[in-house]
Design an enzyme around this catalytic site. Structure first.
Site, short mmCIF file in Angstrom:
data_model
loop_
_atom_site.label_atom_id
_atom_site.label_comp_id
_atom_site.label_asym_id
_atom_site.label_seq_id
_atom_site.Cartn_x
_atom_site.Cartn_y
_atom_site.Cartn_z
N LYS A 97 -9.96 13.04 8.17
CA LYS A 97 -9.56 12.59 9.49
C LYS A 97 -9.58 13.77 10.46
O LYS A 97 -9.49 14.92 10.02
CB LYS A 97 -8.14 12.03 9.44
CG LYS A 97 -8.02 10.67 8.81
CD LYS A 97 -6.58 10.16 8.90
CE LYS A 97 -6.42 8.83 8.19
NZ LYS A 97 -7.18 7.73 8.79
N LYS A 122 0.85 -1.20 0.00
CA LYS A 122 0.00 0.00 0.00
C LYS A 122 0.88 1.24 0.00
O LYS A 122 1.71 1.44 0.88
CB LYS A 122 -0.91 0.01 1.24
CG LYS A 122 -1.66 1.33 1.44
CD LYS A 122 -2.61 1.29 2.65
CE LYS A 122 -3.20 2.68 2.95
NZ LYS A 122 -4.07 2.70 4.15
N GLU A 155 -9.32 4.09 2.00
CA GLU A 155 -8.78 4.24 0.64
C GLU A 155 -7.77 3.16 0.28
O GLU A 155 -7.61 2.83 -0.89
CB GLU A 155 -8.14 5.63 0.49
CG GLU A 155 -6.69 5.77 0.99
CD GLU A 155 -6.53 5.52 2.49
OE1 GLU A 155 -7.52 5.65 3.22
OE2 GLU A 155 -5.42 5.20 2.93
N ARG A 173 -7.67 -0.06 0.71
CA ARG A 173 -8.25 -1.24 0.05
C ARG A 173 -8.67 -0.93 -1.39
O ARG A 173 -8.70 -1.83 -2.22
CB ARG A 173 -9.40 -1.78 0.90
CG ARG A 173 -10.54 -0.81 1.07
CD ARG A 173 -11.45 -1.18 2.25
NE ARG A 173 -10.87 -0.78 3.55
CZ ARG A 173 -11.46 -1.00 4.72
NH1 ARG A 173 -12.62 -1.62 4.77
NH2 ARG A 173 -10.87 -0.61 5.84
N ASP A 188 -11.99 7.52 3.57
CA ASP A 188 -10.82 7.23 4.40
C ASP A 188 -10.45 5.75 4.37
O ASP A 188 -9.38 5.36 4.83
CB ASP A 188 -11.08 7.70 5.84
CG ASP A 188 -9.80 7.80 6.66
OD1 ASP A 188 -8.71 7.72 6.05
OD2 ASP A 188 -9.90 7.95 7.89
N ASP A 232 -2.32 10.29 3.91
CA ASP A 232 -3.73 9.91 4.04
C ASP A 232 -4.46 10.93 4.92
O ASP A 232 -4.49 10.80 6.14
CB ASP A 232 -3.85 8.50 4.64
CG ASP A 232 -5.30 8.05 4.78
OD1 ASP A 232 -6.18 8.73 4.22
OD2 ASP A 232 -5.53 7.02 5.44
N ASP A 260 1.72 6.33 5.58
CA ASP A 260 0.75 5.38 5.05
C ASP A 260 1.25 4.65 3.78
O ASP A 260 0.50 3.94 3.13
CB ASP A 260 -0.58 6.10 4.81
CG ASP A 260 -1.79 5.20 5.02
OD1 ASP A 260 -1.63 4.16 5.68
OD2 ASP A 260 -2.87 5.55 4.53
#
Ligand code: BES
Ligand code: MN
Ligand code: ZN
Length: 504
Positions: free
Chosen positions: A279, A267, A351, A353, A349, A272, A290
Site C-alpha cells: 500500500k 476478517k 488478502e 477474501r 492486497d 494490512d 483490518d
C-alpha cells in the site's frame, strides 16, 4: 460506568451532579414541560431560557443552576426537536450530548429523567437508547496517553422514572445495555490497538479469556494445525509475517435441542500492509484496524452468550498479518483453498477474501442454517456508501430483510448491493477457479462474488449467506455523539439485535 435506575417523584430529591431533562421543540409541548419544572425553581427560568435562546431544538442545551433546596446543583435541558421526528436514535444522540456536556464540567454522576413516551417506542426502547448513548459517548482509546492527558469520564448514570409500571422494562434495558456496551468497548479496544500490541496470538488470548469468563467455548488452532487441515489461504497470506497465524473457533450453544447452527465469520488481518503489492504510505497506519470484523464476531458471541439468547452460534476467525518479505505470498501465486477450489493471487492486497475463502468453505462442516461474514473488505465500499452505511450482499432475501430491520433499530444501517451473475466475468481467471481482483468497477460486488465461490458444497448447493462490508463504517475519522473518532464497533449492536429479536 455504573448504571442504575431510580424511582423519584420530586426533582429536588434527586441526588447527582447534573440532572438532565429532555425537551421537545413543539411550542405547546415546550411550554408545558417548562411550566412543570418552573414550579420547583425559585429563580427565574424564563430569563435563563431567553438568555440562552433555548427552544428545545435538537442538539441544543441549556443549564439552570438550582438553589439550596435541590440535592443536585445543575439541571440541564436537552433539546430533542420536533416530537413527530423522534425515534430511538434521537435519544441515543441527545443522551450522548447530555453526557458530553457533563464531561465539560468534569462531573462524575449524571441523572436523566425518563422522558414522556413517544408513539412507536416502548419504555425499553427509549431506556436502551439512553443508556447506550451515554455509555458509548464516554469511550476513548486512551490507554497510551499519559494519565493527565486522559479525558474525564462519567462514573455513574441514574435513569429516573416516576411510574412504577416502567420499572421492569427499564431494568431489562439496563442489563442489556451493559452487556452490549461491554461488547462494543471490547471490539473498539481490539480494533484501535496498534499492530505491535495486537497480533494473532494476542487476539486469540482475548478470545480465550472471553470464552472462559462467559461460559462458551474457544478453540485455537496454531500454524501447524491450520496447515494440516488445509486452510491454505490463511497460510499464504500470513507467510510474509514473523507472527504466525491463528484460526479461532468459538462455540456458543444457547439452544439445547440443537435445531440449527448459525456461523459468524470475521476478517482478522491484524495489519494490512498490502503485502508485496504494498500500500502507499498515506493511510497505511489505518490498517491496524483490518481485524474489525474479527473483533465484531468475538464481541457479538460474547454479548449473545451473556444475554443467554437461545441460539447456537459458531464463530470462525481466520487471523494473521499481511506483510511483505522474502517469504511472502507473491502476485501470480495460486492457492488451493480448503475444500479444493483454487484462486489466482493477482494482487496480494486483496488478502481478506483469501483468508475468508477458507473459513467460508470450512463452515459447511457445521451444516449451517445461515452464515454471516463481516469484513473490512474493500476501499470501494467507501466510494459507494461513504462512512454511514454498511454494504450488505447475500443470497437470501428474508435474512437480508431481517438484518435491515436490525439496522434500522440500532441505526447501524445496511444497504444492499446486487450479486448479479454479469459481474462474474470481472474475476474470471485463466489459470485458477477465480482471480482475487476484478477489472475496474464494482469492487464491493466483485469481492463478494469472489467469496460466493466458497459457499457451495461439493454438489454445488449453497448455504444461506450474508456478507457485510464494513470498511467504511468500522473506523470513523470525525467522531460525533456516541461514536468518537477511531473504531466504532459497528456490527456488534446490529448482529446482537438480529439475534435478540429473531431468536428469543
Ligand atoms: N483492508 C483493505 C480494505 C480497506 C480499505 C479497509 C480502506 C478499510 C479502509 C483490503 O484488504 C484491501 O486492501 N482492498 C483493496 C482491494 C484491491 C486490491 C482489489 C482495496 O480496496 O483497495
Ligand atoms: Mn488489503
Ligand atoms: Zn485488508
Amino acid at each position: 460506568m455504573q448504571l442504575s435506575i431510580s424511582f423519584f417523584s420530586n426533582i429536588k430529591e434527586i441526588k447527582s451532579d447534573l440532572i438532565t431533562l429532555f425537551v421537545f421543540s413543539n411550542k405547546h409541548l415546550f411550554e408545558n414541560q417548562i411550566n412543570k419544572i418552573k414550579k420547583f425553581l425559585s429563580n427565574n427560568i424564563d430569563r435563563v431560557l431567553r438568555l440562552e435562546k433555548f427552544n428545545g431544538e435538537f442538539e441544543s442545551s441549556c443549564f439552570i443552576y438550582t438553589d439550596k433546596n435541590f440535592k443536585s446543583p445543575i439541571i440541564q435541558l436537552i433539546g430533542l426537536g420536533d416530537q413527530k421526528n423522534i425515534n430511538n436514535e434521537t435519544f441515543r444522540k441527545a443522551s450522548a450530548i447530555a453526557a458530553l456536556n457533563a464531561n465539560k464540567f468534569k462531573l462524575n454522576h449524571i441523572s436523566i429523567i425518563f422522558p414522556e413516551l413517544i408513539k412507536g417506542l416502548t419504555p425499553k426502547h427509549i431506556a436502551k437508547a439512553i443508556f447506550e448513548g451515554v455509555v458509548l459517548s464516554q469511550y476513548k482509546f486512551d490507554k497510551f496517553l499519559s494519565p493527565n492527558q486522559r479525558k474525564t469520564r462519567l462514573k455513574k448514570l441514574t435513569l429516573i422514572y416516576d411510574s412504577l409500571k416502567q420499572r421492569e422494562e427499564l431494568n431489562e434495558a439496563k442489563l442489556e445495555s451493559k452487556i452490549i456496551c461491554d461488547g462494543i468497548f471490547l471490539a473498539r479496544d481490539l480494533t484501535n490497538m496498534p499492530a505491535s500490541e495486537l497480533y494473532p496470538k494476542i487476539f486469540a488470548n482475548y478470545a480465550k479469556k472471553s470464552a472462559k469468563e462467559y461460559n462458551y467455548k474457544a478453540q485455537i488452532w496454531n500454524k501447524e494445525k491450520i496447515k494440516k487441515i488445509g486452510l491454505n489461504g490463511l497460510i499464504a497470506v500470513s507467510s510474509g509475517s514473523k507472527h504466525p497465524p491463528r484460526f479461532i473457533i468459538l462455540k456458543y450453544d444457547g439452544e439445547k435441542s440443537h435445531k440449527s447452527n448459525i456461523v459468524l465469520i470475521g476478517k482478522g488481518i491484524t495489519f494490512d500492509s498490502g503485502g508485496l503489492s504494498l500500500k502507499s504510505a498515506d493511510n497505511m497506519a489505518e490498517m491496524k484496524m483490518d481485524m474489525s470484523g474479527a473483533a465484531v464476531v468475538l464481541a457479538t458471541i460474547q454479548s449473545v452468550a451473556r444475554m443467554k439468547i437461545p441460539v447456537n452460534l459458531i464463530g470462525l476467525i481466520p487471523i494473521c498479518e499481511n506483510m511483505p518479505s522474502g517469504s511472502a505470498l507473491k502476485p501470480g501465486d495460486i492457492i488451493k483453498h480448503y475444500g479444493g477450489k483454487t484462486s489466482e493471487v493477482a494482487n496480494t492486497d486483496a488478502e481478506g477474501r483469501l483468508i475468508l475463502a477458507d473459513a467460508l468453505a470450512y463452515a459447511h462442516k457445521f451444516k449451517p442454517e445461515l452464515v454471516i461474514d463481516i469484513a473490512t473488505l474493500t476501499g470501494a465500499v467507501i466510494s459507494a456508501l461513504g462512512h454511514h452505511v454498511t454494504a450488505i450482499l447475500g443470497n437470501d432475501q428474508e435474512y437480508i430483510k431481517k438484518i435491515k430491520q436490525a439496522g434500522e433499530q440500532t441505526y447501524e444501517r445496511v444497504w444492499e448491493l446486487p450479486l448479479y451473475d454479469e459481474y462474474k466475468k470481472q474475476i474470471k481467471s485463466e489459470v485458477a477457479d477465480v482471480k482475487n481482483i476484478g477489472t475496474r468497477g464494482a469492487g464491493v460486488i466483485t469481492a463478494a462474488l469472489f467469496l460466493k465461490n466458497f459457499i457451495s458444497d461439493k454438489n454445488g448447493k449453497e448455504y444461506k449467506w450474508i456478507h457485510l462490508d464494513i470498511a467504511g463504517t468500522a473506523i470513523i475519522n470525525e467522531g460525533s455523539y456516541y461514536i468518537q473518532s477511531g473504531a466504532s464497533g459497528v456490527g456488534v449492536r446490529l448482529l446482537t439485535e438480529f439475534f435478540k429479536t429473531n431468536y428469543s
